[in-house]
Design an enzyme around this catalytic site. Sequence first.
Site, PDB file in Angstrom:
ATOM      1  N   LYS A  75      -3.073  -7.933 -23.119  1.00  0.00           N
ATOM      2  CA  LYS A  75      -2.176  -6.800 -22.908  1.00  0.00           C
ATOM      3  C   LYS A  75      -2.461  -6.263 -21.510  1.00  0.00           C
ATOM      4  O   LYS A  75      -3.621  -6.215 -21.089  1.00  0.00           O
ATOM      5  CB  LYS A  75      -2.465  -5.728 -23.970  1.00  0.00           C
ATOM      6  CG  LYS A  75      -1.520  -4.525 -23.916  1.00  0.00           C
ATOM      7  CD  LYS A  75      -1.809  -3.527 -25.049  1.00  0.00           C
ATOM      8  CE  LYS A  75      -0.866  -2.332 -24.988  1.00  0.00           C
ATOM      9  NZ  LYS A  75      -1.109  -1.370 -26.088  1.00  0.00           N
ATOM     10  N   SER A 150       2.912   0.260 -28.774  1.00  0.00           N
ATOM     11  CA  SER A 150       3.037  -0.111 -27.383  1.00  0.00           C
ATOM     12  C   SER A 150       2.700  -1.574 -27.097  1.00  0.00           C
ATOM     13  O   SER A 150       3.094  -2.097 -26.065  1.00  0.00           O
ATOM     14  CB  SER A 150       2.119   0.777 -26.528  1.00  0.00           C
ATOM     15  OG  SER A 150       0.759   0.546 -26.855  1.00  0.00           O
ATOM     16  N   SER A 174      -0.296   1.265 -32.186  1.00  0.00           N
ATOM     17  CA  SER A 174       0.215   0.338 -31.168  1.00  0.00           C
ATOM     18  C   SER A 174      -0.132  -1.128 -31.374  1.00  0.00           C
ATOM     19  O   SER A 174       0.415  -1.989 -30.690  1.00  0.00           O
ATOM     20  CB  SER A 174      -0.250   0.766 -29.779  1.00  0.00           C
ATOM     21  OG  SER A 174       0.519   1.869 -29.339  1.00  0.00           O
TER      22      SER A 174
END
Lengths: 483, 478
Positions: A75, A150, A174
């Site tokens: 990420k 997210s 997330s």
Amino acid sequence: MYNKTIAELAKSLRSGEFSSVDLTLAFLDRIKQHHSLNTYITVTEEQALQSAKAADLRLATGKAELLTGIPMAQKDIFCTEGIKTSCGSKMLDNFIAPYNATVVDKFNSAGAVMLGKLNMDEFAMGSSNETSYYGAVKNPWDTNTVPGGSSGGSAAAVAARLAACATGTDTGGSIRQPAALCGITGLKPTYGRVSRYGMIAYASSLDQGGPMTRNAEDAAIMLQTMAGFDNKDSTSVDLPVPDYRAGLSNSLEGLKIGLPKEFFGEGLNSDVAATLEAAINEYRKLGATVTEVSMPSLKLAIPAYYVIAPAECSANLSRFDGVRFGYRCENPADLTDLYTRSRGEGFGKEVKRRILMGTYALSAGYYDAYYIKAQKIRRLISEDFKKALSEVDVMMGPVTPSTAFGIGEKIDNPIEMYLSDIYTIAINLAGVPAMSVPAGFSEGKPVGLQIIGNYFAEDKLLNIAHQYQQVTDWHTQIPKGFE
Amino acid sequence: MRSQWETVIGLEIHAQLATKSKIFSGASTAYGAEPNTQACAVDLGLPGVLPVLNEEAVRMAVIFGMAVEAHIAPYSVFARKNYFYPDLPKGYQISQMELPIVGIGHLDIDVDGVSKRIGITRAHLEEDAGKSLHENFHGLTGIDLNRAGTPLLEIVSEPEMSSAKEAVAYMRKIHELVRYLGICDGNMQEGSFRCDANVSVRPKGQKAFGTRAEIKNINSFKFVEKAINHEVERQIELIESGGKVVQETRLYDSDKDETRSMRSKEEANDYRYFPDPDLLPVLVDEDFKAQIKAQLPELPQAKKQRFKDSYALDEENATILTSSRQLGDYFETVVKESACSAKICANWVTGDLLAALNKANLEITDSPVSHERLAGLLTRISDDTISGKIAKQVFEEMWQSTATADQIIEAKGLKQITDTGAIEAIIDKIIADNLDQVEQYRSGKDKVFGFFVGQVMKEMQGKASPGEVNKMLKEKLK
């Protein structure tokens, strides 16, 4: 080959069925092919091939680890030395991190091959991946819908087989919410289990990195590498890391499952509820008993979260001031102009909204009414979890109120967007671990089952998820067009 | 007119703790390096970095707390103080707000022979900011982050000082103490020790405080005194001419000897303090405290009493010799190594030695005359090899060289003449040459005796024992 799990890939790499370079090339090819999903912010093709070559050499020496040669992706919230680390923001579009996050170092020393950096909501603030400066990510199950956020890039990339596995971070859901919306397995570990060093902070007391994978066994493999005390993170916990794969096959006979009644009330889509009921029935068949539990403070979780997280972020994001790194406005007239325009132009709408909320909540005269009150609620919620988890082994419930929603559907309605994290946020406030496991489909879109455990009971969660995955095949489904 | 007014002063002293590395990172705290060479990722506030508390800073704060008999908090918390400034990399300073590590304590000061107890409200740990450099950047500002993250102990007094003199005495006492404890180098030029003064005035007898002004960042004792005196004058003049003191932050300009407004209360920052979620609460348990207590040096107050009791020193010498640990150690070593009385050792250390050190602007630790050499010199006084006067001459030689007292006495032939026959011959000669003075002395003019002593000593180049000369002269002049 890209359809295989980490465990399967590790076998193939050892048997010589294909090399890490072959595998890496295949993934890089797929990333190009499915570029329109917008899962990657940066693809590190050259470095990936170098790592793959090194991994093949290491595999040949017999000193490889399970992750050696496995193509994965980070990420874009984890700092990667010499590689752009944007955090999904214009503010860091020009930021080349000069150091590695502890998590990145750990994957590197395990010999994992990093394919690139994954798209995400800006500074991890969002539940749809639409707040990213780099544009929305599309959900491979229905490209008109969001992948969640997210960690939307991570979830979509794993679901679409654009990486064997990916890292995610979870502050209010997330990891779990995008995992649920994309039909993959995601684990948010206990707060303090995985080092936060080098993971760009959103809300420091809630942020936690974790694995996003095809199945529970892969999550166990990833967590094995990610977990552990780090002397660079004062909030990481110095407890031994168990062998997460060792207990995967344990029987669930006698397992006590609690269903928080607050999770199954109004607001939960009836189709999702029915899917979850079926999943829980599978557990009954596996020998578990199911009871109802109650967590009376749960309804306060969203308001408390939207005080604490913005308060922390308002300070965490102060360092992005245009002075030392990141975006700087053109021709600042003076210092105030430099600050206001760099931040005004560098941050997106949702980030600014949360900075403002947090600044307000911490302001003189409001601090007690907001921040202190929210901290009290946080304690009440933790107490609820402790009490419930003293009565049952784990709790189960939905991850999200509904399946993936349409791109653009909620982006202009922050309250509705915030409510999509209603079942995940309380877990972060309490700090306990939780997983999202694929549990079926509603109108062709994945539904996730949330499994919530006690502090540091990741091994238990993985065992429970793995057993379910032995008798179901939801986690092996591939979105159409990505087979 | 001024006597109608009463001054109230409280000080906030920032003492840089003498740790090797920074409070939340492993970077060095050494002063004077090239800009930005001692700032690591954590000090630069890079995205993703986290602070890790330096335990040494905690230990030093606890040492200070114990030295001022303060309450040591078993549980203290770091908080973020939020404000934007270019030399504050994170946009917040990690400090302590609601729960400081050191609670209420006190310190006794002496002003004009009167002792006064000043309350210490608290002392807390925090990180220093970097420096903004405004010169040589052609309209731009340079930022040096070497100092960012240096540990500070902010020591806050009660508003209990009532004159600039008291404030200076308090500041000196804290300065002495932190150096004594070895927790701060006290270097004021390098900014290791600086203070903010809160100053207000009120009509004599009034209980309520007047409105205060805070004078920021004063880095010398002289400036503290001047800045406070100036500020008191300003406030009284303002009130007496019908004006009102406003709560504000002021800056002391030493060039112009005046304070001027930096910002008013309305413009003051709302720092939005909240507990730093990156750091765990600091826990100080009884074991840790006991461990530190055991390592705590003898404190100045106790040492002073001991010096008075066991060395029979007067107040003045005892005070001077306990003003720094190194000076006290030096003195005690000299006492031990020489055969001389403690009183003479004290007079030499506080007298000739300190005078020479001050003149050369040196610390006792850098003294060219080691304790061994000084002890050697004083031994020669006590065994009558040389007189005190000759000793001063030898001391000067020692200051310039590395020779021992014995080597100098030998080389220069300064050994005292103990041969009474030789002294007697000279006395006889002086008496014969000065019959008028002999007459005067014998007729009762006692003062003339000093003349004879001087003449004899001059003749003998100071090498005779003054005691012996006195005795023999008295006999001869009878």
